[in-house]
Design a protein around this motif. Structure first.
Motif, PDB file in Angstrom:
ATOM      1  N   THR A  82       0.842  -1.190   0.000  1.00 38.95           N
ATOM      2  CA  THR A  82       0.000   0.000   0.000  1.00 38.95           C
ATOM      3  C   THR A  82       0.879   1.243   0.000  1.00 38.95           C
ATOM      4  O   THR A  82       1.932   1.262   0.633  1.00 38.95           O
ATOM      5  CB  THR A  82      -0.933   0.033   1.233  1.00 38.95           C
ATOM      6  OG1 THR A  82      -1.671   1.273   1.237  1.00 38.95           O
ATOM      7  CG2 THR A  82      -0.150  -0.078   2.535  1.00 38.95           C
ATOM      8  N   SER A  84      -0.479   4.029   1.042  1.00 43.68           N
ATOM      9  CA  SER A  84      -1.180   4.903   1.982  1.00 43.68           C
ATOM     10  C   SER A  84      -0.251   5.399   3.080  1.00 43.68           C
ATOM     11  O   SER A  84       0.609   4.668   3.575  1.00 43.68           O
ATOM     12  CB  SER A  84      -2.362   4.158   2.607  1.00 43.68           C
ATOM     13  OG  SER A  84      -2.934   4.908   3.663  1.00 43.68           O
ATOM     14  N   GLN A  89      -2.491   1.795   8.535  1.00 42.94           N
ATOM     15  CA  GLN A  89      -1.677   0.854   7.776  1.00 42.94           C
ATOM     16  C   GLN A  89      -0.406   0.430   8.518  1.00 42.94           C
ATOM     17  O   GLN A  89       0.338  -0.426   8.027  1.00 42.94           O
ATOM     18  CB  GLN A  89      -1.291   1.460   6.428  1.00 42.94           C
ATOM     19  CG  GLN A  89      -2.467   1.672   5.503  1.00 42.94           C
ATOM     20  CD  GLN A  89      -3.225   0.382   5.249  1.00 42.94           C
ATOM     21  OE1 GLN A  89      -2.633  -0.652   4.954  1.00 42.94           O
ATOM     22  NE2 GLN A  89      -4.542   0.442   5.375  1.00 42.94           N
ATOM     23  N   ASP A 175      -4.940  -5.639 -10.302  1.00 41.80           N
ATOM     24  CA  ASP A 175      -5.292  -4.623  -9.307  1.00 41.80           C
ATOM     25  C   ASP A 175      -5.425  -3.250  -9.956  1.00 41.80           C
ATOM     26  O   ASP A 175      -4.423  -2.585 -10.252  1.00 41.80           O
ATOM     27  CB  ASP A 175      -4.222  -4.602  -8.211  1.00 41.80           C
ATOM     28  CG  ASP A 175      -4.573  -3.670  -7.074  1.00 41.80           C
ATOM     29  OD1 ASP A 175      -5.627  -3.004  -7.135  1.00 41.80           O
ATOM     30  OD2 ASP A 175      -3.780  -3.606  -6.107  1.00 41.80           O
ATOM     31  N   THR A 176      -6.647  -2.795 -10.129  1.00 45.69           N
ATOM     32  CA  THR A 176      -6.868  -1.504 -10.785  1.00 45.69           C
ATOM     33  C   THR A 176      -6.725  -0.325  -9.831  1.00 45.69           C
ATOM     34  O   THR A 176      -7.049   0.802 -10.194  1.00 45.69           O
ATOM     35  CB  THR A 176      -8.247  -1.455 -11.466  1.00 45.69           C
ATOM     36  OG1 THR A 176      -9.259  -1.818 -10.524  1.00 45.69           O
ATOM     37  CG2 THR A 176      -8.300  -2.391 -12.654  1.00 45.69           C
ATOM     38  N   THR A 177      -6.220  -0.572  -8.608  1.00 45.28           N
ATOM     39  CA  THR A 177      -5.766   0.567  -7.807  1.00 45.28           C
ATOM     40  C   THR A 177      -4.367   0.982  -8.245  1.00 45.28           C
ATOM     41  O   THR A 177      -3.885   2.028  -7.832  1.00 45.28           O
ATOM     42  CB  THR A 177      -5.760   0.238  -6.300  1.00 45.28           C
ATOM     43  OG1 THR A 177      -4.782  -0.772  -6.038  1.00 45.28           O
ATOM     44  CG2 THR A 177      -7.136  -0.253  -5.848  1.00 45.28           C
ATOM     45  N   LYS A 178      -3.705   0.153  -9.054  1.00 46.98           N
ATOM     46  CA  LYS A 178      -2.392   0.492  -9.606  1.00 46.98           C
ATOM     47  C   LYS A 178      -2.574   1.315 -10.874  1.00 46.98           C
ATOM     48  O   LYS A 178      -3.504   1.102 -11.652  1.00 46.98           O
ATOM     49  CB  LYS A 178      -1.586  -0.768  -9.889  1.00 46.98           C
ATOM     50  CG  LYS A 178      -1.432  -1.697  -8.690  1.00 46.98           C
ATOM     51  CD  LYS A 178      -0.813  -0.996  -7.487  1.00 46.98           C
ATOM     52  CE  LYS A 178      -0.650  -1.954  -6.314  1.00 46.98           C
ATOM     53  NZ  LYS A 178      -0.148  -1.257  -5.106  1.00 46.98           N
ATOM     54  N   LEU A 179      -1.656   2.217 -11.100  1.00 43.26           N
ATOM     55  CA  LEU A 179      -1.850   3.247 -12.122  1.00 43.26           C
ATOM     56  C   LEU A 179      -2.091   2.684 -13.518  1.00 43.26           C
ATOM     57  O   LEU A 179      -3.076   3.032 -14.169  1.00 43.26           O
ATOM     58  CB  LEU A 179      -0.643   4.192 -12.156  1.00 43.26           C
ATOM     59  CG  LEU A 179      -0.820   5.301 -13.201  1.00 43.26           C
ATOM     60  CD1 LEU A 179      -1.469   6.523 -12.609  1.00 43.26           C
ATOM     61  CD2 LEU A 179       0.488   5.646 -13.869  1.00 43.26           C
ATOM     62  N   TYR A 182      -5.319   0.716 -14.017  1.00 43.84           N
ATOM     63  CA  TYR A 182      -6.441   1.622 -13.769  1.00 43.84           C
ATOM     64  C   TYR A 182      -6.688   2.540 -14.959  1.00 43.84           C
ATOM     65  O   TYR A 182      -7.817   2.682 -15.440  1.00 43.84           O
ATOM     66  CB  TYR A 182      -6.173   2.456 -12.517  1.00 43.84           C
ATOM     67  CG  TYR A 182      -7.109   3.629 -12.352  1.00 43.84           C
ATOM     68  CD1 TYR A 182      -8.471   3.436 -12.166  1.00 43.84           C
ATOM     69  CD2 TYR A 182      -6.623   4.939 -12.406  1.00 43.84           C
ATOM     70  CE1 TYR A 182      -9.340   4.519 -12.029  1.00 43.84           C
ATOM     71  CE2 TYR A 182      -7.476   6.015 -12.271  1.00 43.84           C
ATOM     72  CZ  TYR A 182      -8.828   5.808 -12.078  1.00 43.84           C
ATOM     73  OH  TYR A 182      -9.677   6.884 -11.953  1.00 43.84           O
ATOM     74  N   SER A 186      -9.951   2.185 -17.362  1.00 43.57           N
ATOM     75  CA  SER A 186     -10.869   3.327 -17.410  1.00 43.57           C
ATOM     76  C   SER A 186     -11.069   3.809 -18.838  1.00 43.57           C
ATOM     77  O   SER A 186     -12.212   4.023 -19.286  1.00 43.57           O
ATOM     78  CB  SER A 186     -10.330   4.466 -16.541  1.00 43.57           C
ATOM     79  OG  SER A 186     -10.262   4.091 -15.185  1.00 43.57           O
ATOM     80  N   ARG A 263       0.456  12.623  -3.277  1.00 44.73           N
ATOM     81  CA  ARG A 263       0.806  12.096  -1.972  1.00 44.73           C
ATOM     82  C   ARG A 263       2.001  12.852  -1.419  1.00 44.73           C
ATOM     83  O   ARG A 263       2.921  13.201  -2.164  1.00 44.73           O
ATOM     84  CB  ARG A 263       1.168  10.616  -2.074  1.00 44.73           C
ATOM     85  CG  ARG A 263      -0.017   9.679  -2.270  1.00 44.73           C
ATOM     86  CD  ARG A 263       0.472   8.269  -2.468  1.00 44.73           C
ATOM     87  NE  ARG A 263      -0.622   7.337  -2.610  1.00 44.73           N
ATOM     88  CZ  ARG A 263      -0.500   6.121  -3.126  1.00 44.73           C
ATOM     89  NH1 ARG A 263       0.685   5.709  -3.563  1.00 44.73           N
ATOM     90  NH2 ARG A 263      -1.545   5.318  -3.211  1.00 44.73           N
TER      91      ARG A 263
END
Length: 311
Positions: A82, A84, A89, A175-179, A182, A186, A263
């Motif tokens: 992550t 985050s 976390q 994993d579509t939380t990865k750039l 994603y 999209s 971030r």
């Protein structure tokens, strides 16, 4: 076929993940007896391996597993990944990254394993760089894992190799939380991806190149207890990568840059690819555009299969 892995007992942790799946398939192709660990039902995408269900943060499970299979080589990829910065976390990354690593190191050392390969992170500080705080709980746990690995090597002669892996992308990254997945997913759906400013430069590396470097380290190449960079050695901004994807898909200008905040404390690090070549004889062979083309094609096929249009 390289006979390095033929009939060798190999343990892969994190084998149900993106890199672990690719690595496990490659080891099977090389004739290894591959054992994989999962915390829940194993995936079907990795045929030819023996699965073991359990949690490596449990020292009793880890001890029983290693004593049962007596691996000659271990690839420790299991990780709570992550970016985050949130405090919630801290404990999951401590358990999923640091504790699992210490348990693997201890049991592999007791079992006389010939080589342990640990997957590190590009967020870890450069060796010899001035001290700086880790930018996230994940980075802190990974840095501490590297410290334990070096201690195990120094005190107990554990044959541990350290792979510092940069920003991996490619086919098989669900994993579509990865750039990259994603943005591609999209745009394929006609939805503008919501992104940060995109100004951060990143060292991008194709998954098959990473697997090749890991295989070399597991085969006994490279130094022990010293990080070896698995990256391209080239920095490309997030915006540039997104614009390349847009161009390949014919969707120029559709991404929504600035919709998300950047971030804090993002690291900018470039792999020392020349040092990696000197250590391993390894170089990445897939350029960014080719890798993105192959990733787009994989995601197109996956999306069609998801709609029942299996080819």
């Amino acid at each position: 076929m390289d006979r390095t892995y033929l009939d060798r007992s190999v343990l892969v942790t994190g084998a149900s993940g993106f890199i672990g799946t690719r690595l496990s398939l490659t080891l099977v192709e090389e004739g290894a007896a591959v054992h994989c660990v999962a915390r829940k039902d194993p995936p079907t995408e990795v045929p030819g391996v023996e699965w073991h269900l359990g949690d490596l943060s449990d020292p009793a499970f880890t001890q029983g597993l290693v004593r049962k299979i007596r691996p000659e080589r271990v690839f420790h990829l299991a990780s709570h990944v992550t970016g985050s910065r949130e405090m919630d976390q801290v404990l999951p990354t401590l358990s999923g990254n640091l504790l699992t690593t210490v348990h693997i190191l201890r049991e592999a050392t007791d079992a006389g394993c010939q080589r342990v390969v640990l997957a590190g992170s590009m967020e870890e500080p450069d060796p010899g760089a001035p001290p700086s705080p880790p930018p996230s709980p994940y980075a802190a746990a990974k840095s501490a894992s590297t410290g334990y690995a070096r201690m195990f090597h120094a005190l107990y002669r554990t044959p541990v190799a350290l792979a510092r892996i940069f920003m991996v992308y490619g086919p098989g990254q669900w994993d579509t939380t990865k750039l990259v997945p994603y943005v591609i997913s999209s745009l394929l759906k006609g939805e503008p991806p919501a992104l940060s400013s995109g100004v951060r430069p990143v060292d991008w590396i194709y998954v098959d190149d990473v697997v090749s470097g890991l295989m070399d380290l597991g085969a006994g190449k490279g130094p022990l207890a010293q990080p070896v960079d698995l990256g391209s050695g080239t920095l490309v901004t997030i915006r540039s990568v997104v614009e390349e994807i847009e161009s390949l898909l014919g969707r120029a200008g559709e991404s929504n840059f600035g919709a998300l905040a950047d971030r804090p404390f993002e690291q900018v690090r470039r792999a020392d690819s020349e040092a990696s070549f000197r250590a391993l004889g390894w170089r990445p062979v897939v350029d960014l555009r080719t890798g993105l083309e192959q990733t787009i094609e994989w995601l197109r096929v996956r999306d069609r299969q998801g709609e029942g249009q299996v080819e």
